[in-house]
Design a protein around this motif. Structure first.
Motif, PDB file in Angstrom:
ATOM      1  N   ALA A  63     -12.668 -54.507 -53.845  1.00 54.35           N
ATOM      2  CA  ALA A  63     -11.768 -54.610 -55.005  1.00 54.35           C
ATOM      3  C   ALA A  63     -10.450 -53.911 -54.704  1.00 54.35           C
ATOM      4  CB  ALA A  63     -12.423 -53.996 -56.223  1.00 54.35           C
ATOM      5  N   LEU A  67      -6.721 -55.549 -54.430  1.00 53.76           N
ATOM      6  CA  LEU A  67      -5.571 -55.080 -55.223  1.00 53.76           C
ATOM      7  C   LEU A  67      -4.398 -54.717 -54.318  1.00 53.76           C
ATOM      8  CD1 LEU A  67      -7.294 -52.888 -57.957  1.00 53.76           C
ATOM      9  CD2 LEU A  67      -6.203 -55.103 -58.261  1.00 53.76           C
ATOM     10  N   ASN A 112      -2.261 -57.584 -53.425  1.00 52.00           N
ATOM     11  CA  ASN A 112      -1.215 -57.923 -54.406  1.00 52.00           C
ATOM     12  C   ASN A 112       0.077 -57.165 -54.104  1.00 52.00           C
ATOM     13  OD1 ASN A 112      -2.716 -59.688 -55.997  1.00 52.00           O
ATOM     14  ND2 ASN A 112      -3.674 -57.999 -57.091  1.00 52.00           N
ATOM     15  N   ASP A 113      -0.088 -55.874 -53.786  1.00 50.39           N
ATOM     16  CA  ASP A 113       1.089 -55.055 -53.445  1.00 50.39           C
ATOM     17  C   ASP A 113       1.778 -55.624 -52.207  1.00 50.39           C
ATOM     18  OD1 ASP A 113       0.794 -53.343 -55.523  1.00 50.39           O
ATOM     19  OD2 ASP A 113      -0.256 -51.796 -54.383  1.00 50.39           O
ATOM     20  N   ALA A 124       3.685 -58.701 -53.087  1.00 53.44           N
ATOM     21  CA  ALA A 124       4.921 -58.344 -53.811  1.00 53.44           C
ATOM     22  C   ALA A 124       5.978 -57.839 -52.828  1.00 53.44           C
ATOM     23  CB  ALA A 124       4.625 -57.283 -54.862  1.00 53.44           C
ATOM     24  N   PHE A 139      -7.911 -57.657 -63.139  1.00 52.99           N
ATOM     25  CA  PHE A 139      -7.792 -57.942 -61.710  1.00 52.99           C
ATOM     26  C   PHE A 139      -6.819 -59.095 -61.454  1.00 52.99           C
ATOM     27  CE2 PHE A 139      -9.089 -60.154 -57.845  1.00 52.99           C
ATOM     28  CZ  PHE A 139      -9.023 -59.118 -56.936  1.00 52.99           C
ATOM     29  N   GLU A 155      -3.221 -58.186 -62.079  1.00 55.20           N
ATOM     30  CA  GLU A 155      -2.626 -57.238 -61.132  1.00 55.20           C
ATOM     31  C   GLU A 155      -1.615 -57.909 -60.205  1.00 55.20           C
ATOM     32  OE1 GLU A 155      -1.762 -53.676 -60.466  1.00 55.20           O
ATOM     33  OE2 GLU A 155      -3.468 -54.006 -61.793  1.00 55.20           O
ATOM     34  N   ARG A 156      -1.823 -59.182 -59.946  1.00 55.27           N
ATOM     35  CA  ARG A 156      -0.890 -59.954 -59.104  1.00 55.27           C
ATOM     36  C   ARG A 156       0.517 -59.898 -59.725  1.00 55.27           C
ATOM     37  NH1 ARG A 156      -0.397 -65.893 -58.776  1.00 55.27           N
ATOM     38  NH2 ARG A 156      -1.982 -66.008 -60.387  1.00 55.27           N
ATOM     39  N   SER A 216       1.722 -56.036 -60.092  1.00 55.21           N
ATOM     40  CA  SER A 216       2.180 -55.445 -58.818  1.00 55.21           C
ATOM     41  C   SER A 216       3.602 -55.872 -58.518  1.00 55.21           C
ATOM     42  CB  SER A 216       1.311 -55.917 -57.658  1.00 55.21           C
ATOM     43  OG  SER A 216       0.085 -55.295 -57.698  1.00 55.21           O
ATOM     44  N   LEU A 217       3.856 -57.168 -58.705  1.00 51.77           N
ATOM     45  CA  LEU A 217       5.209 -57.675 -58.428  1.00 51.77           C
ATOM     46  C   LEU A 217       6.214 -57.032 -59.387  1.00 51.77           C
ATOM     47  CD1 LEU A 217       7.047 -59.565 -56.861  1.00 51.77           C
ATOM     48  CD2 LEU A 217       6.499 -61.374 -58.474  1.00 51.77           C
ATOM     49  N   GLN A 249       6.857 -53.483 -58.345  1.00 57.12           N
ATOM     50  CA  GLN A 249       7.723 -53.430 -57.158  1.00 57.12           C
ATOM     51  C   GLN A 249       9.174 -53.699 -57.549  1.00 57.12           C
ATOM     52  OE1 GLN A 249       6.769 -54.264 -53.219  1.00 57.12           O
ATOM     53  NE2 GLN A 249       8.735 -53.265 -53.222  1.00 57.12           N
ATOM     54  N   TYR A 256     -15.493 -56.899 -59.791  1.00 53.75           N
ATOM     55  CA  TYR A 256     -14.075 -56.538 -59.941  1.00 53.75           C
ATOM     56  C   TYR A 256     -13.211 -57.688 -60.475  1.00 53.75           C
ATOM     57  CZ  TYR A 256     -13.599 -58.789 -55.359  1.00 53.75           C
ATOM     58  OH  TYR A 256     -13.629 -59.685 -54.323  1.00 53.75           O
TER      59      TYR A 256
END
Lengths: 222, 359
Positions: free
Chosen positions: A163, A167, A170-171, A174, B139, B142-143, B146-147, B150, B245
């Protein structure tokens, strides 16, 4: 006394006989004419049109090279010198023709041209420096992202860490998107924005590596 | 003749004396210096970018004034008049100061505007995080989060570099990401609303069976992160549970991180030998799961190489306060001990995404 009265010439000629008098007078008149002509030529110097043109062209080239943005001090100096040269020329233009001398303004136009060329060169060099700096940052960011990606693909995916890894992905995505934006900014010549974004990308890539290490440590600990 | 010469010399002498001693005005050099300094100040204040029109006008006025001054300098002293040069340079000075003010105001405005937008964006982002914290959709969200995070960070860096236009564009992109998130959440809640009656009917059937047989059953509400132990259709005990998750949807294939939804039974009770303290193995995948899996493959929703997975358990080692399993249901070891006193092989376990049965 009678000769003096009959003569219309200056007194010092009155002692000479008429033939000598005419010859002398002619010589003096010719001399005066030559001196006047010389004075006129010396005084009415030619306006430094060519120098002015060249200085203006050089300033335009400096503008095109974005000297005002990259080397404002040199550009300002060149502009001031050009203005001063124009003023000197204007001052000379306003004088009586016999007293005109464009030597000073000509010299200033040449100085303005030299400064404008210096500004152009310096601006190009500065732009190149910034460009190279951003290019290096692009390479650094790419390398950091590639390392993060490699670490992500090798990261142990077990219960508990999968998990976290997902995650972190995703970072990474980005950061990758921001990298692409920075590349576009670089292509568009927006170096300052590109630089700031790349700083952010590098920072994020480093934090991703740290996160992966933590997730891996958690997995080993488990 | 002599008289004529004397008069001529006198006139020339008087003219020379007038030129030399006539009180003539001084060129406005100090004013010119002041204008140049004001223009430099304007340039440093960013006027060439943020108040370009007034800055360029000030530059032009200075140039005209300078030229006029030079023109007057070239004239004979008694005929010099710097009034026009004076007014042009004064106008230029006023305009240069105006450009500085305008640039500072514009920068101040942009600064507060951008910081305001950044603060609003940050608040929205925090609000979304707060709202989605503990939700099944976290979850997937989060995509977008996160963007957005940032972009928030990049926006801050750009503001500190006074790159306000770029910062505002970055913030706008971040907001787009939150809008996409909002769309996704809307779709998700719509789906939930459409299917709540199905999940509710599963719960009712389980309760009815429990009531009819006076038997134990376990009902798991994924959204509430709660597992309910019932007997004879009545609630006996509530456990806080942790899930896969990625549990915002029904489990589709092995490794998707989702907890399945459906009516299952306990097929094995593991009092020892489990990696997660103790475990109750469920009969996932059942027939319904297999049908859904095949259909998803046919429709191309999942890869043709995907596997359906298995080994879905209720196990211990919970208490992490987050969804972390691959699809299992985790509770604390103490609660596992408690649950295992009442359930056995064959005990029904109904897993629903949302239920309105208990608060």
């Amino acid at each position: 006394m009678q000769a003096r009265r009959a003569c219309a010439c200056p007194c010092f000629l009155s002692k000479l006989n008429p033939a000598e008098r005419n010859g002398q007078m002619f010589k003096r008149l010719a001399l005066t004419a030559v001196v006047c002509a010389l004075l006129a030529f010396a005084g009415c110097g030619k306006a430094p049109e060519q120098e002015m043109q060249m200085a203006n062209t050089a300033i335009e080239a400096a503008k095109t090279a974005e000297a005002e943005k990259y080397v404002p001090d040199i550009y300002q100096m060149a502009m001031d010198t050009l203005n001063a040269a124009m003023a000197a020329r204007q001052e000379t233009d306003s004088k009586f023709a016999l007293f005109r001398s464009y030597g000073k303004s000509k010299e200033m136009f040449l100085r303005a041209e030299a400064l404008a060329k210096e500004a152009t060169d310096a601006a190009q060099a500065e732009k190149e420096r910034v460009k190279t700096e951003v290019l290096n940052l692009l390479a650094q960011a790419r390398e950091a992202l590639d390392s993060a990606n490699a670490a992500l693909s090798k990261a142990p995916r077990g219960k508990g860490s999968k998990a976290d890894i997902e995650l972190i992905k995703n970072d990474f995505n980005a950061a990758n998107l921001t990298y692409q934006e920075a590349s576009s900014d670089y292509e568009a010549g927006k170096y300052a924005a590109a630089k700031t974004k790349l700083d952010g990308v590098i920072r994020k890539a480093q934090s991703i590596l740290e996160e992966i290490k933590k997730a891996a440590a958690k997995k080993i600990g488990k | 003749m002599r008289l004529f010469l004397i008069i001529t010399a006198g006139v020339i002498f008087l003219a020379a004396a007038t030129v030399l001693f006539f009180p003539h005005p001084n060129p406005p050099l100090t004013l010119l210096e002041n204008v140049r300094s004001a223009l430099n100040q304007a340039q440093r204040a960013g006027a060439s970018h943020y108040a370009e029109e007034s800055y360029r006008t000030a530059q032009e006025l200075m140039r005209f004034g300078w030229m006029e001054m030079a023109r007057q300098n070239g004239r004979l002293a008694p005929f010099r008049n710097y009034r026009k040069a004076d007014s042009l340079m004064n106008l230029s000075l006023t305009m240069a100061n105006q450009a500085t003010d305008d640039a500072q105001k514009r920068l101040g405005y942009l600064d507060s505007l951008t910081r305001g937008e950044q603060a609003d964006f940050e608040n929205d982002l925090l609000l979304w995080r707060e709202v989605l914290d503990g939700s099944l959709i976290k979850f997937k969200a989060e995509r977008f989060l996160s963007l957005a995070s940032q972009l928030l960070e990049i926006g801050e860096l750009l503001i500190s570099e006074r790159e306000y236009e770029e910062a505002r564009q970055t913030i706008a992109k971040g907001r787009e990401s939150l809008l996409l998130l909002s769309d996704m959440v809307s779709q998700y809640t719509d789906y939930d609303a459409q299917n709540i009656s199905i999940w509710q009917s599963w719960v009712q059937q389980t309760l009815a069976n429990s009531r009819a047989k006076e038997a134990y059953a376990v009902i798991i509400d994924k959204s509430a992160h709660k597992a309910y132990l019932v007997r004879g259709g009545k609630l006996m005990h509530t456990y806080i549970c942790e899930l896969g998750y990625n549990s915002s949807h029904h489990k589709l294939f092995a490794g998707d991180g989702a907890t399945p939804e459906g009516k299952y039974k306990i097929t094995a009770v593991k009092r020892r030998g489990s990696k997660y303290y103790k475990a109750l193995l469920l009969d996932y995948p059942n027939r319904s799961d297999r049908n859904r899996f095949e259909e998803s493959k046919r429709k191309g929703i999942i890869s043709p190489h995907a596997r359906i997975g298995g080994f879905i358990e209720i196990h211990g080692e919970g208490g992490k306060y987050k969804d972390w399993t691959e699809g299992c249901i985790a509770i604390t070891n103490g609660e596992m001990d408690h649950l295992m006193q009442y359930v056995t092989v064959g005990t029904p376990v109904t897993i629903v995404r949302r239920s309105v049965q208990w608060p």
